[in-house]
Write a protein that holds these residues in place. Sequence first.
Motif, mmCIF file in Angstrom:
data_model
loop_
_atom_site.group_PDB
_atom_site.id
_atom_site.type_symbol
_atom_site.label_atom_id
_atom_site.label_comp_id
_atom_site.label_asym_id
_atom_site.label_seq_id
_atom_site.Cartn_x
_atom_site.Cartn_y
_atom_site.Cartn_z
ATOM 1 N N HIS A 62 -71.113 19.681 24.247
ATOM 2 C CA HIS A 62 -71.139 18.273 24.646
ATOM 3 C C HIS A 62 -70.136 17.388 23.898
ATOM 4 O O HIS A 62 -69.923 16.240 24.302
ATOM 5 N N TYR A 63 -69.532 17.880 22.862
ATOM 6 C CA TYR A 63 -68.567 17.082 22.107
ATOM 7 C C TYR A 63 -67.199 17.764 22.074
ATOM 8 O O TYR A 63 -66.234 17.284 22.666
ATOM 9 N N TRP A 64 -67.131 18.879 21.362
ATOM 10 C CA TRP A 64 -65.843 19.541 21.190
ATOM 11 C C TRP A 64 -65.218 19.914 22.524
ATOM 12 O O TRP A 64 -64.016 19.699 22.733
ATOM 13 N N GLU A 171 -61.762 32.092 20.405
ATOM 14 C CA GLU A 171 -61.119 31.893 19.121
ATOM 15 C C GLU A 171 -60.985 30.398 18.805
ATOM 16 O O GLU A 171 -61.134 29.993 17.643
ATOM 17 N N ARG A 172 -60.741 29.569 19.812
ATOM 18 C CA ARG A 172 -60.639 28.132 19.586
ATOM 19 C C ARG A 172 -61.979 27.546 19.171
ATOM 20 O O ARG A 172 -62.051 26.641 18.339
ATOM 21 N N VAL A 173 -63.060 28.052 19.761
ATOM 22 C CA VAL A 173 -64.395 27.603 19.359
ATOM 23 C C VAL A 173 -64.646 27.997 17.909
ATOM 24 O O VAL A 173 -65.149 27.192 17.107
ATOM 25 N N ARG A 174 -64.279 29.206 17.575
ATOM 26 C CA ARG A 174 -64.457 29.687 16.190
ATOM 27 C C ARG A 174 -63.698 28.806 15.213
ATOM 28 O O ARG A 174 -64.221 28.421 14.161
ATOM 29 N N GLU A 175 -62.456 28.473 15.543
ATOM 30 C CA GLU A 175 -61.649 27.631 14.667
ATOM 31 C C GLU A 175 -62.261 26.239 14.521
ATOM 32 O O GLU A 175 -62.208 25.638 13.444
ATOM 33 N N ALA A 176 -62.835 25.715 15.614
ATOM 34 C CA ALA A 176 -63.436 24.383 15.565
ATOM 35 C C ALA A 176 -64.636 24.345 14.629
ATOM 36 O O ALA A 176 -64.931 23.312 14.021
ATOM 37 N N LEU A 177 -65.326 25.462 14.516
ATOM 38 C CA LEU A 177 -66.517 25.520 13.664
ATOM 39 C C LEU A 177 -66.184 25.830 12.208
ATOM 40 O O LEU A 177 -67.045 25.695 11.339
ATOM 41 N N LEU A 178 -64.952 26.235 11.954
ATOM 42 C CA LEU A 178 -64.522 26.503 10.578
ATOM 43 C C LEU A 178 -63.797 25.265 10.064
ATOM 44 O O LEU A 178 -62.579 25.182 10.059
ATOM 45 N N THR A 179 -64.576 24.281 9.620
ATOM 46 C CA THR A 179 -63.996 22.971 9.291
ATOM 47 C C THR A 179 -64.196 22.631 7.828
ATOM 48 O O THR A 179 -64.549 21.511 7.480
ATOM 49 N N ILE A 188 -69.429 20.848 9.883
ATOM 50 C CA ILE A 188 -70.419 21.849 10.252
ATOM 51 C C ILE A 188 -71.265 22.207 9.037
ATOM 52 O O ILE A 188 -70.738 22.486 7.955
ATOM 53 N N VAL A 189 -72.583 22.178 9.211
ATOM 54 C CA VAL A 189 -73.519 22.559 8.149
ATOM 55 C C VAL A 189 -74.339 23.746 8.649
ATOM 56 O O VAL A 189 -75.144 23.597 9.570
ATOM 57 N N PRO A 190 -74.147 24.939 8.093
ATOM 58 C CA PRO A 190 -74.908 26.118 8.534
ATOM 59 C C PRO A 190 -76.208 26.293 7.754
ATOM 60 O O PRO A 190 -76.492 25.537 6.821
#
Length: 282
Positions: A62-64, A171-179, A188-190
Amino acid sequence: MPIDFASDSDIRQGDVLRSFSDAGRDTDYGIVITADCDIAQKKSNNRITIVRAVPADHFVSHYWSVWELEKIAERQIRSLIPFVNGAIRRTELALDQLTAVGLRSWVISRSPEEIFRILDIRVDKYNKEYSSLVALSQWLSFANDVEKKDGFKCLKSVSQSLGRPESELRERVREALLTSGGFQDYLIVPNLPQSSHDGMAVLMGELVTVPVAEVHGSAYAARVCDADSGYVRFGRLADRVRFAIAQRISFVFSRIGMEENYEDDCRILADLVSSEVANAQN
């Protein structure tokens, strides 16, 4: 990353909250950012400032994904305008040259096939411009949908229309979550305790204030108060994480745009200096 703590401790900066209501909606989170001293000395008018957070999967869909779609759409528009206007001139159609706004309106009201027929161009699904029109049409259909249920589904369709492999999107989703670095508008807070979600995204630009009475130390405390909505605390962020959030929020809200003349002068200076440096090497 977050840590558990006794539910009877005072509300503090960095506390992780989960919203609740009679409807059972509990997918929104919040991070307390009001300073501890302001809370203790009651300098916040009995209100607490919270930065909104959402589950990581919700953030992606809904955002990225929406941000990515907007960037892709702008690129397609930039490449399509000269193509479409060139076709209008060649066919001597009684049409004005299209601007970005005009192209959007055209794609909303006509299918890519109709546009190609009007421009007297053979429809070829492997044609780059045709693929761009299809992708732009898919994005506009999503953008004009008031519900906007799943941006990632639309992004996946757009990527397929542009011939991009699914592995690239993944891969783009993965990069977006590695912030962990930089100054993104989110963090991102895991590893959330007491949560069914794998993690959350803290949205630096979405701040709200809520009455202190609506923030409860535990689900039990909320039931004792007979509260039908509010926030329940279920964790506290480590100091380094809450400091990082405070830093990014200050960065988001302290961005100062310069006047257009300043930007123009900077471009002139950049061109001048780069030319002088290049010529000095010859």
